[in-house]
Write a protein that holds these residues in place. Structure first.
Motif, mmCIF file in Angstrom:
data_model
loop_
_atom_site.group_PDB
_atom_site.id
_atom_site.type_symbol
_atom_site.label_atom_id
_atom_site.label_comp_id
_atom_site.label_asym_id
_atom_site.label_seq_id
_atom_site.Cartn_x
_atom_site.Cartn_y
_atom_site.Cartn_z
ATOM 1 N N GLN A 23 -7.961 -10.151 -15.072
ATOM 2 C CA GLN A 23 -7.513 -9.144 -15.710
ATOM 3 C C GLN A 23 -8.342 -7.819 -16.030
ATOM 4 O OE1 GLN A 23 -4.735 -10.563 -18.520
ATOM 5 N NE2 GLN A 23 -3.364 -11.086 -16.852
ATOM 6 N N GLU A 24 -9.394 -7.983 -16.728
ATOM 7 C CA GLU A 24 -10.321 -7.151 -16.962
ATOM 8 C C GLU A 24 -10.820 -6.333 -15.582
ATOM 9 O OE1 GLU A 24 -14.689 -6.516 -19.225
ATOM 10 O OE2 GLU A 24 -13.654 -8.307 -19.268
ATOM 11 N N ARG A 25 -11.340 -7.182 -14.604
ATOM 12 C CA ARG A 25 -11.701 -6.852 -13.278
ATOM 13 C C ARG A 25 -10.678 -5.812 -12.589
ATOM 14 N NH1 ARG A 25 -13.211 -11.300 -8.668
ATOM 15 N NH2 ARG A 25 -14.072 -9.938 -7.146
ATOM 16 N N VAL A 26 -9.529 -6.158 -12.727
ATOM 17 C CA VAL A 26 -8.131 -5.364 -12.056
ATOM 18 C C VAL A 26 -8.198 -4.114 -12.823
ATOM 19 C CG1 VAL A 26 -5.879 -5.171 -11.517
ATOM 20 C CG2 VAL A 26 -7.052 -7.491 -11.248
ATOM 21 N N ARG A 27 -8.228 -4.107 -14.207
ATOM 22 C CA ARG A 27 -8.037 -2.986 -15.109
ATOM 23 C C ARG A 27 -9.233 -1.823 -14.652
ATOM 24 N NH1 ARG A 27 -6.249 -6.830 -19.204
ATOM 25 N NH2 ARG A 27 -3.995 -6.588 -19.479
ATOM 26 N N ARG A 28 -10.255 -2.092 -14.466
ATOM 27 C CA ARG A 28 -11.141 -1.160 -13.895
ATOM 28 C C ARG A 28 -10.880 -0.181 -12.775
ATOM 29 N NH1 ARG A 28 -14.902 -5.540 -14.303
ATOM 30 N NH2 ARG A 28 -15.004 -5.846 -12.124
ATOM 31 N N TYR A 29 -10.081 -0.673 -11.920
ATOM 32 C CA TYR A 29 -9.222 0.247 -11.076
ATOM 33 C C TYR A 29 -7.898 0.711 -11.449
ATOM 34 C CZ TYR A 29 -12.997 -2.372 -8.422
ATOM 35 O OH TYR A 29 -13.997 -2.843 -8.034
ATOM 36 N N ASP A 31 -6.332 0.973 -14.364
ATOM 37 C CA ASP A 31 -5.838 1.895 -15.567
ATOM 38 C C ASP A 31 -6.403 3.237 -15.017
ATOM 39 O OD1 ASP A 31 -5.247 -0.306 -17.061
ATOM 40 O OD2 ASP A 31 -7.118 -0.258 -18.416
ATOM 41 N N PRO A 32 -7.367 3.634 -14.519
ATOM 42 C CA PRO A 32 -7.530 5.072 -14.268
ATOM 43 C C PRO A 32 -6.422 5.521 -13.402
ATOM 44 C CG PRO A 32 -9.548 3.972 -13.872
ATOM 45 C CD PRO A 32 -8.816 2.897 -14.076
ATOM 46 N N TYR A 33 -6.041 4.693 -12.340
ATOM 47 C CA TYR A 33 -4.750 5.332 -11.442
ATOM 48 C C TYR A 33 -3.677 5.483 -12.262
ATOM 49 C CZ TYR A 33 -0.549 4.481 -8.714
ATOM 50 O OH TYR A 33 0.548 5.008 -8.044
ATOM 51 N N LEU A 34 -3.354 4.489 -13.240
ATOM 52 C CA LEU A 34 -1.905 4.557 -14.070
ATOM 53 C C LEU A 34 -2.207 5.924 -14.921
ATOM 54 C CD1 LEU A 34 -1.336 1.059 -14.971
ATOM 55 C CD2 LEU A 34 -0.162 2.507 -13.478
ATOM 56 N N ALA A 35 -3.257 6.120 -15.537
ATOM 57 C CA ALA A 35 -3.490 7.453 -16.316
ATOM 58 C C ALA A 35 -3.317 8.980 -15.698
ATOM 59 C CB ALA A 35 -4.961 7.529 -16.871
ATOM 60 N N ARG A 36 -3.852 8.537 -14.279
ATOM 61 C CA ARG A 36 -3.575 9.855 -13.463
ATOM 62 C C ARG A 36 -2.144 10.095 -13.023
ATOM 63 N NH1 ARG A 36 -8.250 7.888 -10.848
ATOM 64 N NH2 ARG A 36 -6.990 6.705 -9.279
ATOM 65 N N ARG A 37 -1.632 8.925 -12.844
ATOM 66 C CA ARG A 37 -0.094 8.921 -12.518
ATOM 67 C C ARG A 37 0.626 9.646 -13.652
ATOM 68 N NH1 ARG A 37 3.221 3.737 -10.930
ATOM 69 N NH2 ARG A 37 3.046 3.443 -12.938
ATOM 70 N N SER A 38 0.291 9.194 -14.709
ATOM 71 C CA SER A 38 1.068 9.767 -15.961
ATOM 72 C C SER A 38 0.793 11.202 -16.349
ATOM 73 C CB SER A 38 0.776 9.043 -17.193
ATOM 74 O OG SER A 38 1.052 7.610 -17.167
ATOM 75 N N ALA A 39 -0.422 11.734 -15.859
ATOM 76 C CA ALA A 39 -0.680 12.910 -15.924
ATOM 77 C C ALA A 39 -0.153 14.034 -14.744
ATOM 78 C CB ALA A 39 -2.300 13.045 -16.218
ATOM 79 N N THR A 54 1.938 -1.903 -0.852
ATOM 80 C CA THR A 54 3.237 -2.244 -1.547
ATOM 81 C C THR A 54 2.665 -2.988 -2.946
ATOM 82 O OG1 THR A 54 3.697 -4.271 -0.254
ATOM 83 C CG2 THR A 54 4.754 -2.259 0.348
ATOM 84 N N GLN A 55 1.675 -3.590 -3.104
ATOM 85 C CA GLN A 55 1.267 -4.304 -4.200
ATOM 86 C C GLN A 55 1.023 -3.230 -5.361
ATOM 87 O OE1 GLN A 55 1.277 -7.334 -5.323
ATOM 88 N NE2 GLN A 55 -0.783 -8.117 -5.739
ATOM 89 N N LYS A 56 1.872 -3.341 -6.425
ATOM 90 C CA LYS A 56 1.533 -2.397 -7.511
ATOM 91 C C LYS A 56 0.810 -2.996 -8.568
ATOM 92 C CE LYS A 56 4.201 0.336 -5.302
ATOM 93 N NZ LYS A 56 3.581 1.458 -4.593
ATOM 94 N N PRO A 57 0.207 -1.994 -9.478
ATOM 95 C CA PRO A 57 -1.036 -2.484 -10.493
ATOM 96 C C PRO A 57 -0.391 -3.683 -11.257
ATOM 97 C CG PRO A 57 -0.956 -0.299 -10.233
ATOM 98 C CD PRO A 57 0.395 -0.547 -9.532
ATOM 99 N N GLY A 58 0.933 -3.549 -11.788
ATOM 100 C CA GLY A 58 1.201 -4.635 -12.606
ATOM 101 C C GLY A 58 1.486 -6.107 -11.815
ATOM 102 N N CYS A 241 -10.997 -9.225 -1.720
ATOM 103 C CA CYS A 241 -10.040 -8.339 -0.700
ATOM 104 C C CYS A 241 -9.830 -7.137 -1.083
ATOM 105 C CB CYS A 241 -8.736 -9.129 0.235
ATOM 106 S SG CYS A 241 -9.231 -10.664 0.730
ATOM 107 N N PHE A 242 -9.424 -6.838 -2.226
ATOM 108 C CA PHE A 242 -8.953 -5.439 -2.949
ATOM 109 C C PHE A 242 -10.262 -4.408 -2.813
ATOM 110 C CE2 PHE A 242 -8.954 -2.405 -6.306
ATOM 111 C CZ PHE A 242 -7.665 -1.801 -6.379
ATOM 112 N N GLU A 243 -11.438 -5.261 -3.660
ATOM 113 C CA GLU A 243 -12.737 -4.657 -3.715
ATOM 114 C C GLU A 243 -13.295 -4.063 -2.432
ATOM 115 O OE1 GLU A 243 -13.765 -6.283 -8.096
ATOM 116 O OE2 GLU A 243 -14.423 -7.248 -6.568
ATOM 117 N N LEU A 244 -13.242 -4.859 -1.341
ATOM 118 C CA LEU A 244 -13.829 -4.638 -0.044
ATOM 119 C C LEU A 244 -12.892 -3.343 0.522
ATOM 120 C CD1 LEU A 244 -15.474 -4.994 2.345
ATOM 121 C CD2 LEU A 244 -14.072 -6.784 3.107
ATOM 122 N N SER A 245 -11.847 -3.411 0.349
ATOM 123 C CA SER A 245 -10.903 -2.520 0.796
ATOM 124 C C SER A 245 -11.173 -0.781 0.112
ATOM 125 C CB SER A 245 -9.266 -2.811 0.521
ATOM 126 O OG SER A 245 -9.178 -3.847 1.816
#
Length: 309
Positions: A23-29, A31-39, A54-58, A241-245
């Motif tokens: 989960q820490e690994r995922v949040r590096r990508y 959390d910034p996206y969610l912050a931008r979306r909120s802003a 179609t896979q969402k952060p949650g 796979c996500f990180e390669l993408s």
């Protein structure tokens, strides 16, 4: 329909550590996206995997050990209400040396396959077919250029970005180069004037015949095939796979007609010989990484599909 029967126990405490690290690994990508979306902000590179796929952060944050792995202890019981999970019966508990009535959960592979059999089958076809074809390295990322060919600025897919060479310069690059995109999900965004310039005619029906391992988008899509097989696949493999993408997307946009220098992405000038050489060098490196991941996905898929890896 094949079902993974052999179960292995992941020690209490160990799986919670894996879950937290993941989960820490995922949040590096995420959390910034969610912050931008909120802003109400956009990023042309770093939003892509959360908006195009179609896979969402949650969903990505939810850790899964993969089919055949048994979890016990704190937090395990809550998973019994998760889709495609089940509690172990007393016979299975006994086979693992656990007392009757113990709390233990695992992926419900039978239910997963009943729901996702077509996805499993199609993913296997794409993965094996792509791996079997020779890689092509002569596209130079011109799909992004074809998506803005002869378009007014206000019709551009990324209307808030500027074209490095302007509209006329961008159109000239398209006209001066051979365009041979094999990936339907790139080709379908071509402008009407660009589609006849492509030497191939990709379609959804032809996808299983045209996907090839040098294609940046086919290699990015390893992430798609991986998350479509959740929770039967271990989340760490999905994240690889996500990180390669993620890295492929960055290079894809560096080679695009857009000026992303102010975003921290210097251009790969594919309109030049030097830029083409740099593009192919990166493309080959990504293809090698993707080949290893594609093989690992096929190995994971084999017990589910009943076919060879």
């Amino acid at each position: 329909m094949p079902v993974v029967e052999q179960l292995s126990l992941l020690a209490d405490g160990e799986w919670q550590l894996r879950e937290a690290a993941y989960q820490e690994r995922v949040r590096r990508y995420a959390d910034p996206y969610l912050a931008r979306r909120s802003a109400g902000q956009k990023h042309p590179v770093e939003d892509f995997l959360f908006t195009y796929y179609t896979q969402k952060p949650g969903q990505l944050l939810r850790w899964h050990p993969g089919a055949g792995v048994v979890l016990t202890g704190a937090g395990a019981a809550a998973r019994s209400s998760w889709k495609h999970y089940r509690m172990l019966d007393d016979g299975e508990l006994a086979s693992l040396g656990m007392p009757s009535g113990s709390t233990a959960v695992t992926v419900d592979t039978r239910a997963f396959l009943e729901d996702r059999h077509q996805a499993v089958t199609f993913a296997g076809i794409i993965l094996r077919g792509t791996a079997a074809r020779p890689a092509q390295f002569g596209c130079f990322g011109l799909h992004e250029w074809a998506m803005v060919y002869r378009q007014d600025k206000f019709d551009l897919r990324h209307e808030y970005l500027h074209l490095r060479l302007g509209s006329a310069g961008t159109d000239k690059v398209v006209e001066d180069n051979r365009i041979r995109c094999s990936h339907f999900d790139a080709f379908r965004f071509y402008t009407p004037d660009a589609k006849p310039l492509n030497e191939l005619e990709p379609s959804r029906e032809k996808q299983r015949d045209l996907e090839q391992p040098g294609c940046l988008h086919a290699n990015m899509d390893l992430y798609k095939w991986a998350y479509k097989l959740v929770p039967a696949l271990p989340s760490e493999l999905v994240m690889e796979c996500f990180e390669l993408s993620w890295r492929i997307r960055a290079m894809d946009m560096q080679a695009s007609p857009y000026d992303l220098a102010e975003w921290g992405y210097p251009p790969i000038r594919i309109e030049t010989a030097e830029g083409k050489a740099a593009y192919v060098e990166n493309q080959r490196a990504f293809a090698a990484e993707a080949a290893a991941l594609r093989e690992r996905l096929a190995v994971q898929l084999a017990p589910l599909s009943g076919g060879p890896a």
